[in-house]
Design an enzyme around this catalytic site. Structure first.
Site, PDB file in Angstrom:
ATOM      1  NE  ARG A 181      -3.413  -2.652   0.173  1.00 59.19           N
ATOM      2  CZ  ARG A 181      -2.921  -3.786  -0.343  1.00 59.19           C
ATOM      3  NH1 ARG A 181      -1.789  -3.789  -1.017  1.00 59.19           N
ATOM      4  NH2 ARG A 181      -3.576  -4.920  -0.214  1.00 59.19           N
ATOM      5  CB  SER A 276      -8.951  -1.764   4.667  1.00 52.53           C
ATOM      6  OG  SER A 276      -9.429  -3.023   4.256  1.00 52.53           O
ATOM      7  CD  GLU A 402      -5.711   0.825   2.687  1.00 51.85           C
ATOM      8  OE1 GLU A 402      -6.139   0.551   1.553  1.00 51.85           O
ATOM      9  OE2 GLU A 402      -5.532  -0.039   3.562  1.00 51.85           O
TER      10      GLU A 402
END
Length: 410
Positions: A181, A276, A402
């Site tokens: 990520r 998420s 995130e």
């Protein structure tokens, strides 16, 4: 820099004006208005708009599908530039191996529409990324991933408007620092992604070859890339490493994501989220051993042993003037933890909400913070802060968000 021919199905452009609240342009459905909204519907427009905004020196926000963005209720104090250049088409590449497709996708193209079109054509490599909301241009920024696939597995290069140089350049995937990520862009490489090039396997050609080898007219199914995620393999009833019909894999991924509220659905408040909300923390193996035995741990690719140089092995070598070089100790191994497990075992359960709040943990998945219909951005931030505090108090782990947060702090 040219736009690809829009040979893939596309979405109808939404009506957007300066008065449009950002709650209508983000999947969390919170956020006030921007001072101004500009819409770039071509690559050339995206370049010219971005250059003008940089030159003006005013604050501005680049916004794609809004699936990874949470904006304060007061809105954004500047211009929002919406990425809406669409189109995707194969391009010629003399270096391509047989059975490979190089696909150029404009930054504003809907990601899941792209995946669906690739599956329809039998091109494999992104099918496990089905159902991920957002646009193609954001994919390399976050290095999106799910169910054993990551964008880095298939990304060839990006077309990038470099802020420092003030020009468009093509950057190979190997130079983007793609990790879990993460990317060089996310870490501060300033600019705008204009398009991405993917390298996919032509399963239709493979299937035709299989039919020819077998003889007769029996139609061989078009297969997915190997399944490398245990939960997905279990759902498909296969072993990790197996391949399955590509349409079957996409359908299974969509079912799994929907069961967690991770497929956008206006009727399902569990999908009114940013997916998420926290990344899975990566910690040292030593620290991971301090956690409860049941805490999931996933090995991170081991770092190589760093050497200072060849070690001197005798006094004779030293006497001859060879410098003494001691091998550096190997970096400590790291492991990835499950943020969802940490949250749940810190006492934050499915459906949890603070008193009077319009935000809640998803009923389906503890990693998602959701808007139950009337949440404010402050509701989302307060719940996120509570989760971070609970996990830190219980396990000593600090969760990182995130999505990109604007005007909000955790």
């Amino acid at each position: 820099m040219t736009d690809a021919t829009p040979s893939f199905p596309d979405i109808v452009p939404e009506p957007i004006g300066d008065g449009t609240p950002l709650a209508e342009l983000t999947t969390m459905r919170v956020g006030g208005r921007a001072e101004r909204i500009l819409v770039a519907r071509s690559g050339e427009d995206l370049v010219s708009r971005a250059l003008e905004l940089w030159e003006a020196g005013e604050p501005w926000l680049l916004l794609g599908g809004g699936s990874n963005t949470v904006v304060h209720d007061d809105g954004f104090p500047g211009t929002v530039l919406l990425v809406r250049n669409t189109g995707a088409a194969p391009i010629a590449d003399p270096d391509l191996a047989p059975g490979r497709i190089r696909l150029r996708v404009q930054a504003g193209h809907d990601w899941d529409h792209l995946v669906a079109a690739c599956v329809d054509r039998g091109w494999s490599g992104v099918e496990a990324l089905s159902g991920i909301p957002g646009l193609a241009g954001a994919a390399p920024v976050q290095n999106i991933g799910a169910y054993g696939q990551e964008l880095s597995d298939v990304l060839h290069s990006i077309e990038f408007l470099d802020r420092e140089l003030g020009e468009v350049r093509r950057i190979p995937a190997a130079e983007l620092g793609l990790g879990y990520r993460d990317s060089a862009i996310k870490q501060g490489m300033a600019g705008v992604v204009l398009s991405i090039d993917l390298l996919l396997a032509d399963g239709a050609a493979e299937s035709a070859g299989a039919r020819g080898d077998a003889g007769g007219d029996a139609e061989a199914p078009i297969l997915s890339a190997p399944v490398f995620y245990g939960q997905l393999a279990d759902a498909l009833g296969v072993t990790v490493g197996d391949r399955v019909p590509i349409r079957e894999l996409r359908s299974s991924v969509l079912r799994l994501r929907a069961s967690k509220g991770m497929v956008l659905d206006p009727e399902d408040h569990d999908s009114w989220s940013s997916g998420s909300f926290f990344t899975n923390p990566i910690v040292s193996e030593h620290f991971a051993r301090t956690l409860p035995e049941g805490a999931p741990r996933f090995p991170v690719q081991p770092a190589g042993r760093a050497e200072e140089g060849p070690a001197v092995t005798s006094f004779a070598e030293l006497a001859m003037g060879h410098p003494l070089r001691i091998p550096a100790p190997a970096p400590e191994r790291q492991v990835k933890l499950s943020a969802a497990w940490l949250i749940e075992h810190a006492g934050v359960r499915h459906g949890f909400r603070l008193p009077g709040s319009g935000a809640a943990i998803s009923d389906k998945h503890t990693l998602a913070i959701t808007n139950r219909g009337a949440a404010t951005a402050d509701d989302v931030a307060q719940l996120a802060r509570f989760v971070v505090q609970r996990v830190q108090q219980e396990f000593g782990v600090i969760l990182a968000p995130e999505p990109n947060l604007y005007g909000l702090e955790l």
